[in-house]
Scaffold this motif. Structure first.
Motif, PDB file in Angstrom:
ATOM      1  N   GLN A   1      -1.362   5.165  -1.736  1.00 33.03           N
ATOM      2  CA  GLN A   1      -0.846   5.581  -0.169  1.00 33.03           C
ATOM      3  C   GLN A   1      -0.801   6.871  -0.145  1.00 33.03           C
ATOM      4  O   GLN A   1      -0.469   7.952  -0.974  1.00 33.03           O
ATOM      5  N   SER A   2      -1.210   7.415   1.246  1.00 29.64           N
ATOM      6  CA  SER A   2      -1.312   8.773   1.649  1.00 29.64           C
ATOM      7  C   SER A   2      -0.126   8.910   2.496  1.00 29.64           C
ATOM      8  O   SER A   2       0.065   8.143   3.362  1.00 29.64           O
ATOM      9  N   ASN A  27       1.940  11.790   5.075  1.00 30.07           N
ATOM     10  CA  ASN A  27       1.825  12.864   5.926  1.00 30.07           C
ATOM     11  C   ASN A  27       0.243  13.143   6.249  1.00 30.07           C
ATOM     12  O   ASN A  27      -0.011  14.313   6.614  1.00 30.07           O
ATOM     13  N   PHE A  28      -0.812  12.347   5.754  1.00 34.56           N
ATOM     14  CA  PHE A  28      -1.942  12.864   6.054  1.00 34.56           C
ATOM     15  C   PHE A  28      -3.023  11.256   6.017  1.00 34.56           C
ATOM     16  O   PHE A  28      -2.399  10.425   5.279  1.00 34.56           O
ATOM     17  N   ASN A  29      -4.076  11.280   6.216  1.00 37.15           N
ATOM     18  CA  ASN A  29      -4.994  10.244   6.161  1.00 37.15           C
ATOM     19  C   ASN A  29      -6.209  10.365   5.029  1.00 37.15           C
ATOM     20  O   ASN A  29      -6.896  11.497   5.207  1.00 37.15           O
ATOM     21  N   ALA A  30      -5.955   9.912   3.762  1.00 34.34           N
ATOM     22  CA  ALA A  30      -6.996  10.178   2.774  1.00 34.34           C
ATOM     23  C   ALA A  30      -8.242   9.505   2.995  1.00 34.34           C
ATOM     24  O   ALA A  30      -8.163   8.406   3.717  1.00 34.34           O
ATOM     25  N   ASP A  31      -9.390  10.230   2.968  1.00 32.39           N
ATOM     26  CA  ASP A  31     -10.673   9.786   2.916  1.00 32.39           C
ATOM     27  C   ASP A  31     -11.133   8.767   2.019  1.00 32.39           C
ATOM     28  O   ASP A  31     -10.476   8.945   0.738  1.00 32.39           O
ATOM     29  N   LYS A  32     -12.145   8.168   2.148  1.00 33.57           N
ATOM     30  CA  LYS A  32     -12.464   7.138   1.082  1.00 33.57           C
ATOM     31  C   LYS A  32     -12.990   7.901  -0.156  1.00 33.57           C
ATOM     32  O   LYS A  32     -12.884   7.034  -1.039  1.00 33.57           O
ATOM     33  N   LYS A  91       0.845  12.980  -1.574  1.00 30.74           N
ATOM     34  CA  LYS A  91       1.709  13.558  -0.160  1.00 30.74           C
ATOM     35  C   LYS A  91       1.156  15.045   0.072  1.00 30.74           C
ATOM     36  O   LYS A  91       0.759  15.653  -0.913  1.00 30.74           O
TER      37      LYS A  91
END
Length: 102
Positions: free
Chosen positions: A6-7, A9-14, A42
């Motif tokens: 789970q990320s 406060n941001f969107n984790a890339d693949k 986070k």
């Protein structure tokens, strides 16, 4: 082993998620009964350079191991957290083995 990432406060890339899963799956070598791993990535909104927080919770039968690291990059934090979990898993396995012997 199932790895939940789970990320916050941001969107984790693949690529980052693949990296997390690859590293987490290495822990199976140290303990064969790992149920799953929950990884929280986070980003703190501070001016500090070390604003990346990595928290990994490993579920093993009878307990859970939790490691939290704060670093400059997620990769660095994941490596540190995984190393720490390896040590904890070895200790946990030794305790289990010792209790079976005595």
């Amino acid at each position: 082993m199932k790895v939940f990432t789970q990320s916050v406060n941001f969107n984790a890339d693949k690529d980052l998620i693949k990296y997390v899963e690859k590293k987490a799956n290495q822990l199976v070598k140290f303990h064969d009964k790992i149920v799953d791993a929950e990884v929280f990535l986070k980003v703190q909104n501070t001016s500090d350079k070390e604003n990346k927080i990595i928290e990994i919770k490993l579920n093993i039968p009878g307990s859970e191991l939790i490691v939290k690291r704060e670093t400059k990059t997620f990769e660095e934090g994941i490596n540190l957290a995984i190393d720490s979990l390896k040590r904890q898993l070895k200790k946990s396995k030794e305790k289990t083995r010792d209790s079976l012997i005595s």
